[in-house]
Design a protein around this motif. Structure first.
Motif, PDB file in Angstrom:
ATOM      1  N   LEU A  11       0.829  -1.203   0.000  1.00 48.76           N
ATOM      2  CA  LEU A  11       0.000   0.000   0.000  1.00 48.76           C
ATOM      3  C   LEU A  11       0.869   1.262   0.000  1.00 48.76           C
ATOM      4  O   LEU A  11       0.541   2.259  -0.659  1.00 48.76           O
ATOM      5  CB  LEU A  11      -0.940  -0.004   1.213  1.00 48.76           C
ATOM      6  N   LYS A  12       1.970   1.209   0.739  1.00 47.03           N
ATOM      7  CA  LYS A  12       2.865   2.365   0.798  1.00 47.03           C
ATOM      8  C   LYS A  12       3.409   2.722  -0.585  1.00 47.03           C
ATOM      9  O   LYS A  12       3.582   3.898  -0.920  1.00 47.03           O
ATOM     10  CB  LYS A  12       4.014   2.084   1.766  1.00 47.03           C
ATOM     11  N   LYS A  13       3.652   1.698  -1.397  1.00 43.85           N
ATOM     12  CA  LYS A  13       4.191   1.929  -2.739  1.00 43.85           C
ATOM     13  C   LYS A  13       3.244   2.746  -3.609  1.00 43.85           C
ATOM     14  O   LYS A  13       3.681   3.433  -4.533  1.00 43.85           O
ATOM     15  CB  LYS A  13       4.489   0.581  -3.420  1.00 43.85           C
ATOM     16  N   ILE A  14       1.937   2.658  -3.335  1.00 47.17           N
ATOM     17  CA  ILE A  14       0.975   3.423  -4.136  1.00 47.17           C
ATOM     18  C   ILE A  14       0.487   4.659  -3.380  1.00 47.17           C
ATOM     19  O   ILE A  14      -0.491   5.286  -3.770  1.00 47.17           O
ATOM     20  CB  ILE A  14      -0.222   2.552  -4.577  1.00 47.17           C
ATOM     21  N   GLY A  15       1.162   4.958  -2.268  1.00 49.16           N
ATOM     22  CA  GLY A  15       0.846   6.175  -1.531  1.00 49.16           C
ATOM     23  C   GLY A  15      -0.367   6.087  -0.635  1.00 49.16           C
ATOM     24  O   GLY A  15      -0.952   7.120  -0.281  1.00 49.16           O
ATOM     25  N   VAL A  16      -0.770   4.890  -0.238  1.00 49.89           N
ATOM     26  CA  VAL A  16      -1.941   4.712   0.611  1.00 49.89           C
ATOM     27  C   VAL A  16      -1.501   4.376   2.034  1.00 49.89           C
ATOM     28  O   VAL A  16      -0.739   3.426   2.256  1.00 49.89           O
ATOM     29  CB  VAL A  16      -2.861   3.592   0.073  1.00 49.89           C
ATOM     30  N   VAL A  17      -1.975   5.160   2.992  1.00 47.83           N
ATOM     31  CA  VAL A  17      -1.734   4.893   4.409  1.00 47.83           C
ATOM     32  C   VAL A  17      -3.093   4.582   5.035  1.00 47.83           C
ATOM     33  O   VAL A  17      -3.884   5.493   5.304  1.00 47.83           O
ATOM     34  CB  VAL A  17      -1.074   6.085   5.117  1.00 47.83           C
ATOM     35  N   PRO A  18      -3.406   3.313   5.247  1.00 46.09           N
ATOM     36  CA  PRO A  18      -4.745   2.949   5.722  1.00 46.09           C
ATOM     37  C   PRO A  18      -4.887   3.109   7.238  1.00 46.09           C
ATOM     38  O   PRO A  18      -3.900   3.183   7.968  1.00 46.09           O
ATOM     39  CB  PRO A  18      -4.844   1.479   5.338  1.00 46.09           C
ATOM     40  N   GLN A  19      -6.119   3.154   7.680  1.00 51.25           N
ATOM     41  CA  GLN A  19      -6.402   3.040   9.103  1.00 51.25           C
ATOM     42  C   GLN A  19      -6.472   1.553   9.420  1.00 51.25           C
ATOM     43  O   GLN A  19      -7.241   0.812   8.804  1.00 51.25           O
ATOM     44  CB  GLN A  19      -7.713   3.714   9.480  1.00 51.25           C
ATOM     45  N   VAL A  20      -5.675   1.102  10.374  1.00 53.31           N
ATOM     46  CA  VAL A  20      -5.586  -0.321  10.704  1.00 53.31           C
ATOM     47  C   VAL A  20      -6.258  -0.581  12.049  1.00 53.31           C
ATOM     48  O   VAL A  20      -5.993   0.118  13.033  1.00 53.31           O
ATOM     49  CB  VAL A  20      -4.113  -0.782  10.767  1.00 53.31           C
ATOM     50  N   VAL A  21      -7.134  -1.569  12.075  1.00 57.09           N
ATOM     51  CA  VAL A  21      -7.774  -1.993  13.314  1.00 57.09           C
ATOM     52  C   VAL A  21      -7.558  -3.493  13.476  1.00 57.09           C
ATOM     53  O   VAL A  21      -7.406  -4.225  12.497  1.00 57.09           O
ATOM     54  CB  VAL A  21      -9.279  -1.659  13.333  1.00 57.09           C
ATOM     55  N   THR A  22      -7.539  -3.945  14.717  1.00 56.73           N
ATOM     56  CA  THR A  22      -7.230  -5.345  15.023  1.00 56.73           C
ATOM     57  C   THR A  22      -8.390  -6.003  15.749  1.00 56.73           C
ATOM     58  O   THR A  22      -9.023  -5.394  16.620  1.00 56.73           O
ATOM     59  CB  THR A  22      -5.956  -5.441  15.879  1.00 56.73           C
ATOM     60  N   VAL A  23      -8.650  -7.263  15.375  1.00 54.88           N
ATOM     61  CA  VAL A  23      -9.699  -8.072  16.006  1.00 54.88           C
ATOM     62  C   VAL A  23      -9.062  -9.362  16.494  1.00 54.88           C
ATOM     63  O   VAL A  23      -8.346 -10.025  15.743  1.00 54.88           O
ATOM     64  CB  VAL A  23     -10.831  -8.388  15.006  1.00 54.88           C
ATOM     65  N   THR A  24      -9.288  -9.727  17.741  1.00 52.60           N
ATOM     66  CA  THR A  24      -8.727 -10.977  18.234  1.00 52.60           C
ATOM     67  C   THR A  24      -9.367 -12.162  17.520  1.00 52.60           C
ATOM     68  O   THR A  24     -10.551 -12.131  17.189  1.00 52.60           O
ATOM     69  CB  THR A  24      -8.920 -11.127  19.751  1.00 52.60           C
ATOM     70  N   ALA A  25      -8.556 -13.205  17.288  1.00 55.86           N
ATOM     71  CA  ALA A  25      -9.068 -14.397  16.605  1.00 55.86           C
ATOM     72  C   ALA A  25      -8.947 -15.632  17.480  1.00 55.86           C
ATOM     73  O   ALA A  25      -9.019 -16.752  16.989  1.00 55.86           O
ATOM     74  CB  ALA A  25      -8.338 -14.605  15.287  1.00 55.86           C
ATOM     75  N   ASP A  26      -8.761 -15.449  18.762  1.00 56.27           N
ATOM     76  CA  ASP A  26      -8.664 -16.581  19.681  1.00 56.27           C
ATOM     77  C   ASP A  26     -10.032 -17.260  19.758  1.00 56.27           C
ATOM     78  O   ASP A  26     -11.016 -16.643  20.181  1.00 56.27           O
ATOM     79  CB  ASP A  26      -8.235 -16.080  21.065  1.00 56.27           C
ATOM     80  N   VAL A  27     -10.083 -18.533  19.358  1.00 53.41           N
ATOM     81  CA  VAL A  27     -11.376 -19.222  19.314  1.00 53.41           C
ATOM     82  C   VAL A  27     -11.962 -19.442  20.693  1.00 53.41           C
ATOM     83  O   VAL A  27     -13.148 -19.733  20.819  1.00 53.41           O
ATOM     84  CB  VAL A  27     -11.252 -20.581  18.580  1.00 53.41           C
ATOM     85  N   PRO A  71      -9.436 -14.619   9.699  1.00 52.63           N
ATOM     86  CA  PRO A  71      -9.942 -15.991   9.582  1.00 52.63           C
ATOM     87  C   PRO A  71     -11.453 -15.984   9.775  1.00 52.63           C
ATOM     88  O   PRO A  71     -12.031 -14.983  10.239  1.00 52.63           O
ATOM     89  CB  PRO A  71      -9.230 -16.721  10.724  1.00 52.63           C
ATOM     90  N   GLU A  72     -12.090 -17.086   9.435  1.00 53.12           N
ATOM     91  CA  GLU A  72     -13.555 -17.114   9.440  1.00 53.12           C
ATOM     92  C   GLU A  72     -14.150 -16.753  10.787  1.00 53.12           C
ATOM     93  O   GLU A  72     -15.169 -16.059  10.859  1.00 53.12           O
ATOM     94  CB  GLU A  72     -14.048 -18.493   9.004  1.00 53.12           C
ATOM     95  N   ASN A  73     -13.535 -17.223  11.880  1.00 54.86           N
ATOM     96  CA  ASN A  73     -14.125 -16.976  13.196  1.00 54.86           C
ATOM     97  C   ASN A  73     -14.051 -15.496  13.596  1.00 54.86           C
ATOM     98  O   ASN A  73     -14.713 -15.081  14.540  1.00 54.86           O
ATOM     99  CB  ASN A  73     -13.464 -17.847  14.267  1.00 54.86           C
ATOM    100  N   ALA A  74     -13.265 -14.698  12.877  1.00 51.26           N
ATOM    101  CA  ALA A  74     -13.246 -13.250  13.106  1.00 51.26           C
ATOM    102  C   ALA A  74     -13.936 -12.498  11.972  1.00 51.26           C
ATOM    103  O   ALA A  74     -14.538 -11.443  12.196  1.00 51.26           O
ATOM    104  CB  ALA A  74     -11.805 -12.755  13.255  1.00 51.26           C
ATOM    105  N   PHE A  75     -13.862 -13.044  10.753  1.00 48.59           N
ATOM    106  CA  PHE A  75     -14.491 -12.404   9.603  1.00 48.59           C
ATOM    107  C   PHE A  75     -16.010 -12.337   9.775  1.00 48.59           C
ATOM    108  O   PHE A  75     -16.635 -11.296   9.522  1.00 48.59           O
ATOM    109  CB  PHE A  75     -14.139 -13.173   8.325  1.00 48.59           C
ATOM    110  N   THR A  76     -16.610 -13.441  10.217  1.00 48.57           N
ATOM    111  CA  THR A  76     -18.063 -13.488  10.341  1.00 48.57           C
ATOM    112  C   THR A  76     -18.593 -12.472  11.351  1.00 48.57           C
ATOM    113  O   THR A  76     -19.527 -11.722  11.039  1.00 48.57           O
ATOM    114  CB  THR A  76     -18.536 -14.907  10.680  1.00 48.57           C
TER     115      THR A  76
END
Length: 477
Positions: free
Chosen positions: A233-249, A279-284
């Motif tokens: 993304l940096k190569k095309i000049g994009v600085v995204p907002q990044v958020v994190t979701v736990t994936a511990d089942v 992963p699916e358990n966080a995507f859903t």
């Protein structure tokens, strides 16, 4: 990592194995999950010359299967008739090779081993047995990609045992497992690069668009984020907002809470386009949070964590508004039909057609629960066919003096191999993932039925959902 539904509707296995493998068994196996780009891969010319598992008349090969008695195995048998036919498929395609003279006079001895993906101690013991114990094993061949994560590195990096697998992540894993780890799935470093390339050309990235990335806290996802996606993304000049979701089942409440907060942050920031690394358990639950907050950004889906396949399984119910019409990048033959008609009409590609011909001759009857005898375009039967034939190709090319080095040297020379999930597989001395092309598909709710979804056999009902091909094949970056 991977599972299938009839009529080419592929869905990810609802498994905890990825989380267990990466976060749990890394310590037990004495391995560290990759962090950042690894050093250069070990050359194939430096592989061990051990012929362990090879005798004058046979080659011992392990075929790992999720145990049918495990919770996941029971689920799959109930939901997909083909899942229960894997043992038959392995024996059929191995016997085809053996009956034709084997591998330079040697017969493949298939060692089909069931395992529970939720039991890392069992997987550690099996890896030790395959790489150090008796009977000796020459290679591990995993058609479905269920022996994943650091368990792959246990076999290859630690055990110096050749492995072919459908499971894949980013390049640093094959670098660490080199020269023994070879993927039939696409390297996700290339998939993410293609996603960024397509996002830029389609106007989803750049052009003043506000972009977000939602990633899980899994080691592999954080590595893909920081070592591959963010630099792309940096190569095309994009600085995204990044958020994190736990994936511990084991922390579903935390995952749900994280997903809700992630959506709140992206929505309040006015983010218009989101790249998920979940992963699916966080995507859903993330998609559920989008729906509950009436926030529907454009998603840049991909093969990463099988998101495109998962998305199709979540429409029309319950997340049609969030997912219908979303597009993504895939290296797989998504968008076709389970039918031995010409590929130009949406039917099997040559590799799958060849597998179907052998299977149909041996088992012409319609399996219980299916509406016809056609194998799934993205299913277990052709998956084992592809993997077994690829192994046989390399082992034959290795010649009479079959050992680990001659085998991996042969793998590095295989090009234009007719694949199954992906149409063509090509390898090289430092190219350990076979797929070479990608295309863009749309997740489509086919209610009411339209011509966008290809029709299968004349007696079959119209598909309720499908992948619609938006852009034809292009070279992976």
């Amino acid at each position: 990592m991977r599972g299938w539904g009839k009529s080419g509707v592929r869905r990810r296995l609802p498994t905890v194995v990825g989380v267990v493998a990466v976060l749990g068994s890394a310590v037990a196996l004495g391995l560290g999950a990759p962090a950042g780009a690894a050093s250069a891969p070990t050359p194939v010319t430096q592989a061990s010359t051990s012929a362990r598992g090879v005798s004058a008349g046979s080659i011992n090969v392990v075929f790992p299967l999720i145990s049918f008695s495990s919770i996941e195995g029971e689920f799959e048998i109930k939901s997909d008739a083909e899942y229960g036919e894997q043992t038959k498929a392995i024996h059929l395609f191995v016997d085809q090779i053996n009956d034709a003279g084997g591998i330079n006079g040697r017969k493949i001895n298939p060692m089909i081993v069931g395992f529970d993906p939720t039991n890392p101690n069992e997987q550690q013991a099996l890896c030790k047995q395959w790489t150090q114990g008796n009977p000796p094993v020459f290679a591990v061949v995993d058609g479905l990609g269920t022996w994943e994560g650091v368990n792959e590195l246990c076999v290859t990096q630690q055990g110096h045992t050749p492995m072919l697998s459908q499971w894949s992540t980013t390049t640093n894993w094959t670098d660490l497992g080199s020269p023994y780890l070879w993927w039939t799935g696409a390297d996700d470093a290339g998939i993410l690069a293609a996603t960024v390339q397509w996002g830029l050309s389609s106007g989803r990235l750049g052009h003043g668009q506000k972009v977000g990335v939602v990633a899980s806290d899994e080691v592999s996802d954080q590595d893909a984020l920081n070592s591959y996606l963010l630099p792309d993304l940096k190569k095309i000049g994009v600085v995204p907002q990044v958020v994190t979701v736990t994936a511990d089942v084991g922390e579903t409440a935390t995952t749900d809470s994280d997903a809700t907060l992630a959506v709140e942050r992206l929505k309040s920031a006015g983010v218009q386009d989101v790249i998920p690394l979940l992963p699916e358990n966080a995507f859903t639950p993330y998609i559920g949070a989008e729906t509950s907050q009436d926030y529907f950004p454009k998603l840049l889906l991909s093969d990463y964590q099988s998101e495109i396949e998962v998305a199709l399984g979540l429409i029309p119910i319950p997340y049609d508004k969030a997912l219908n019409g979303q597009e993504g990048v895939t290296a797989e033959t998504l968008g076709g039909i389970d039918l031995p008609v010409p590929e130009a009409q949406g039917g099997y590609d040559p590799g799958v057609r060849s597998c179907w011909t052998v299977w149909h001759k041996a088992y012409p009857q319609t399996p219980k629960g299916n509406i016809n005898d056609d194998i799934e375009e993205q299913g277990p039967i052709q998956a084992w066919c592809q993997e077994i034939r690829l192994f046989a190709k390399a082992a034959t090319m290795a010649g009479k003096d079959l050992n680990r080095r001659t085998f991996v040297e042969a793998m590095s020379r295989i090009t234009n191999f007719p694949g199954g999930y992906s149409p063509v597989l090509s390898y090289g001395p430092d190219k350990f993932s076979g797929p070479t092309q990608y295309r863009v598909v749309e997740v489509h709710d086919n209610h009411p039925p339209t011509s966008q979804c290809l029709r299968g056999p004349s007696k079959s009902p119209p598909a309720g959902v499908c992948w619609v091909v938006e852009q034809s094949w292009k070279p992976l970056p």
